[in-house]
Write an enzyme that holds these catalytic residues in place. Structure first.
Site, PDB file in Angstrom:
ATOM      1  N   HIS A  95     -47.308 -34.901 -24.424  1.00 35.69           N
ATOM      2  CA  HIS A  95     -47.093 -33.447 -24.565  1.00 35.69           C
ATOM      3  C   HIS A  95     -47.650 -32.701 -23.344  1.00 35.69           C
ATOM      4  O   HIS A  95     -47.034 -31.743 -22.867  1.00 35.69           O
ATOM      5  CB  HIS A  95     -47.735 -32.921 -25.860  1.00 35.69           C
ATOM      6  CG  HIS A  95     -47.254 -33.655 -27.084  1.00 35.69           C
ATOM      7  ND1 HIS A  95     -47.948 -33.657 -28.265  1.00 35.69           N
ATOM      8  CD2 HIS A  95     -46.154 -34.423 -27.294  1.00 35.69           C
ATOM      9  CE1 HIS A  95     -47.295 -34.397 -29.153  1.00 35.69           C
ATOM     10  NE2 HIS A  95     -46.204 -34.885 -28.586  1.00 35.69           N
ATOM     11  N   HIS A 260     -38.724 -31.638 -30.916  1.00 35.81           N
ATOM     12  CA  HIS A 260     -39.949 -32.356 -30.544  1.00 35.81           C
ATOM     13  C   HIS A 260     -39.626 -33.684 -29.862  1.00 35.81           C
ATOM     14  O   HIS A 260     -40.293 -34.074 -28.906  1.00 35.81           O
ATOM     15  CB  HIS A 260     -40.887 -32.570 -31.731  1.00 35.81           C
ATOM     16  CG  HIS A 260     -42.173 -33.171 -31.260  1.00 35.81           C
ATOM     17  ND1 HIS A 260     -43.180 -32.411 -30.705  1.00 35.81           N
ATOM     18  CD2 HIS A 260     -42.571 -34.459 -31.141  1.00 35.81           C
ATOM     19  CE1 HIS A 260     -44.148 -33.210 -30.293  1.00 35.81           C
ATOM     20  NE2 HIS A 260     -43.806 -34.463 -30.543  1.00 35.81           N
ATOM     21  N   ASP A 264     -40.886 -34.900 -26.261  1.00 32.37           N
ATOM     22  CA  ASP A 264     -41.466 -36.218 -25.964  1.00 32.37           C
ATOM     23  C   ASP A 264     -40.725 -36.889 -24.801  1.00 32.37           C
ATOM     24  O   ASP A 264     -41.347 -37.509 -23.933  1.00 32.37           O
ATOM     25  CB  ASP A 264     -41.357 -37.141 -27.188  1.00 32.37           C
ATOM     26  CG  ASP A 264     -42.446 -36.882 -28.224  1.00 32.37           C
ATOM     27  OD1 ASP A 264     -43.472 -36.268 -27.895  1.00 32.37           O
ATOM     28  OD2 ASP A 264     -42.246 -37.322 -29.378  1.00 32.37           O
ATOM     29  N   HIS A 287     -40.732 -43.263 -27.755  1.00 28.99           N
ATOM     30  CA  HIS A 287     -41.517 -43.559 -26.556  1.00 28.99           C
ATOM     31  C   HIS A 287     -41.155 -44.911 -25.955  1.00 28.99           C
ATOM     32  O   HIS A 287     -41.114 -45.072 -24.740  1.00 28.99           O
ATOM     33  CB  HIS A 287     -43.011 -43.534 -26.873  1.00 28.99           C
ATOM     34  CG  HIS A 287     -43.478 -42.197 -27.387  1.00 28.99           C
ATOM     35  ND1 HIS A 287     -43.269 -41.024 -26.697  1.00 28.99           N
ATOM     36  CD2 HIS A 287     -44.121 -41.842 -28.525  1.00 28.99           C
ATOM     37  CE1 HIS A 287     -43.777 -40.022 -27.385  1.00 28.99           C
ATOM     38  NE2 HIS A 287     -44.298 -40.488 -28.495  1.00 28.99           N
TER      39      HIS A 287
HETATM   40 ZN   LIG Z   1     -44.710 -36.018 -29.502  1.00 28.64          ZN
END
Ligand SMILES: [Zn+2]
Length: 316
Positions: A95, A260, A264, A287
């Site tokens: 973030h 969100h 990311d 991720h």
């Molecule tokens: Zn996040």
């Protein structure tokens, strides 16, 4: 510079998109690590040209460059480690990296006295606020800009992510990163959502920065039973139980979950070591895929090329 691409100069004469930036002054905050539950002091300091974004574990006296090839764990957040000392880690960098990248900060030294960046409210908005308070200055050195030349794709089951070239019409004036992704969750409070963005400081600030991280109630119980998510609460995450959102205030935006995930992705792609000029498209990414995408990109020298920014500065 053989093989590199020269972009047209902005007719307004503005050269700042091609020069590096750092903070005008240092700025600090204190917060809790979402997984460790530990209180962490964070200070973001200005740094010289070509320094890059570097984390420093002040409690261990180790520095860790914010680069995709220093990513050691992607299961719960993006975690960086020092290649010379695997136990020196900094987690939940995404973030803060998203805010730095979106606001165009190329160089900073980030001091942290624990294993995780503070979660704050679970979004990037507090980091944007801190960086705005610090202000930025332009540096003499040209920015490193990386153009996507060929589509690169990674997948896992029905999840996938791609980096694609942008057409020449868009390839003008400034490096552009466009992002578009969709998600699909069984929990009906989340369901199918999508989000897209042409990354600029303003678009990130107004459309994406305040989107919070999220978790499902059953997942939170499992993580906490395993000693993780100790700092997690309704103050720093949206918690979903089937069709219900447990946070009293509800959502900050209709597609907060997809937004969100896009936040990311901005943070994960900020580990490329330069500004990307291209288009990111993904379905159900996270991720791990975001990091694999950068590893695949840089493993294929035909898929990318540096843009020569020196002539653009000289001509402006
Ligand atoms: Zn996040």
């Amino acid at each position: 510079m053989d093989g590199s691409i020269r972009l047209p100069v902005d007719e307004s004469g503005a050269s700042s998109e091609w020069r590096q930036r750092t903070l005008k002054t240092a700025i600090s905050c204190v917060g809790v690590g979402v997984h460790s539950g530990r209180r962490v002091n964070l200070t973001i300091q200005p740094a010289a040209a070509d320094h890059g974004i570097v984390f420093r574990r002040t409690d261990l006296d180790r520095v860790i460059e914010a680069r995709f090839d220093n990513v050691c764990d992607t299961r719960l957040s993006t975690v960086l480690s020092d290649p010379a000392m695997a136990s020196a880690r900094v987690g939940t960098v995404e973030h803060l990296m998203a805010a730095l990248s979106a606001l165009g900060i190329d160089n900073a030294l980030i001091d942290v006295d624990g294993p995780e960046i503070p979660i704050l409210d679970g979004s990037a908005a507090p980091f944007v606020f801190l960086l705005d308070c610090a202000g930025w200055v332009e540096q003499q050195a040209p920015r490193r800009v990386i153009e996507i030349r060929r589509t690169v794709r990674v997948s896992a089951g029905n999840a996938w992510a791609e980096l694609r070239p942008l057409g020449p019409a868009v390839r003008a004036m400034r490096p552009v990163l466009e992002l578009e992704l969709s998600i699909d969750f069984a929990a009906s409070a989340i369901g199918r959502q999508s989000a897209s963005l042409r990354l600029t400081p303003d678009s990130f600030r107004h459309e994406i920065a305040s989107a919070r991280t999220f978790a499902q109630a059953a997942e939170v119980e499992q993580l906490q039973a395993a000693g993780l998510a100790r700092g997690g609460s309704l103050d720093n995450a949206i918690v979903v139980d089937g069709a219900d959102i447990l946070n009293a205030g509800g959502l900050r935006m209709a597609n907060e979950f997809a937004s969100h995930k896009l936040l990311d992705a901005v943070g994960d792609l900020a580990l490329a070591g330069g500004k990307l000029h291209g288009r990111f498209v993904a379905n159900r990414t996270g991720h791990e895929l975001n990091n694999r995408l950068l590893r695949s990109l840089f493993a294929d020298e035909t898929a990318w090329a540096p843009i020569a920014t020196e002539p653009l500065i000289a001509a402006a």
